[in-house]
Design an enzyme around this catalytic site. Structure first.
Site, short mmCIF file in Angstrom:
data_model
loop_
_atom_site.label_atom_id
_atom_site.label_comp_id
_atom_site.label_asym_id
_atom_site.label_seq_id
_atom_site.Cartn_x
_atom_site.Cartn_y
_atom_site.Cartn_z
N GLY A 9 -2.62 30.72 -60.15
CA GLY A 9 -1.54 31.02 -61.09
C GLY A 9 -0.26 31.32 -60.34
N CYS A 10 0.55 32.17 -60.90
CA CYS A 10 1.84 32.51 -60.31
C CYS A 10 1.66 33.04 -58.89
CB CYS A 10 2.53 33.57 -61.16
SG CYS A 10 4.09 34.13 -60.47
N PHE A 11 2.36 32.44 -57.95
CA PHE A 11 2.18 32.84 -56.55
C PHE A 11 2.67 34.25 -56.27
CE2 PHE A 11 5.79 29.56 -55.60
CZ PHE A 11 6.76 30.34 -56.21
#
Length: 173
Positions: A9-11
Site C-alpha cells: 500500500g502507501c509507501f
C-alpha cells in the site's frame, strides 16, 4: 549488504516499521516493477504505469535476516487484499514481494505458507511474490514521511484503517 523490495500500500506506512531495527541500513520510498522509466508520483497515482508504491530496504544479513524482514512486513498491511490497501485503492497500491534471487523467493513462499497455516488472517494471503524488475526512488517529500510530517502521517495511518487493522490482527500499533 542485501536488498529487499516490498509493497504494502502507501509507501509512507512502510518506512517506520523497519526504521527501528538493527541491521536495517536504509529504507527508500519508490516505485517498483512498472514500465514507465523514472516515473513521478503523479504518473504512478494514475494506476497506469504498472508501478506499485514500494520500499527498498538495504540490510545487513548478518544482523537482520530476510525472513525477519518479511515477518515485520506482514505486520504492516492486509496481505489478503490485492486491490489496494485500506483507503488506497488501485493497482499502484497492491501488496507484493519483489524477490531479488531464488533464496528470497523460497523464503517468501515459506513465510506465506506458515502464516496461512496459522490462520492469522480471515482469508488466505493474496500477496504476489514476483521477480524484481526495477525500482525508482520517489520524490524527496515522500522519503521518511513519518518523520517529516508526523501529524499528517499519524492521521493518515489511523484514518485509512491501517492502524485499526494492525491492532486488531497483531495487538500492536
Amino acid at each position: 549488504m542485501a536488498t529487499a523490495t516490498l509493497a504494502g500500500g502507501c509507501f509512507w506506512c512502510l518506512i517506520k516499521p523497519f526504521d527501528q531495527w538493527d541491521g536495517v541500513n536504509e529504507i527508500i520510498s519508490g516505485y517498483s516493477n512498472g514500465d514507465e522509466p523514472d516515473p513521478t508520483y503523479a504518473q504512478v497515482s494514475t494506476g497506469e504505469t504498472g508501478h506499485v508504491e514500494a520500499v527498498q530496504i538495504d540490510f545487513d544479513e548478518n544482523t537482520m535476516s530476510y525472513r525477519a524482514l518479511l515477518e515485520i512486513f506482514f505486520k504492516t498491511f492486509d496481505p489478503t487484499d490485492i486491490g489496494g490497501q485500506f483507503g488506497d485503492r488501485g493497482p499502484q497500491y497492491m501488496p507484493a514481494i519483489f524477490y531479488h534471487d531464488e533464496n528470497q523467493h523460497e523464503i517468501a513462499l515459506q513465510v506465506i505458507k506458515e502464516l496461512d497455516e496459522a490462520k492469522i488472517f480471515s482469508a488466505s494471503i493474496n500477496t504476489p511474490v514476483l521477480p524484481y524488475k526495477n525500482f525508482y526512488k520517489a520524490e524527496e517529500e515522500h522519503q521518511d514521511f513519518y518523520k517529516k510530517n508526523t501529524g499528517h502521517y499519524n492521521a493518515f495511518y489511523k484514518g485509512s484503517g491501517r492502524q485499526g487493522f494492525v491492532e486488531n490482527v497483531w495487538g500492536e500499533k
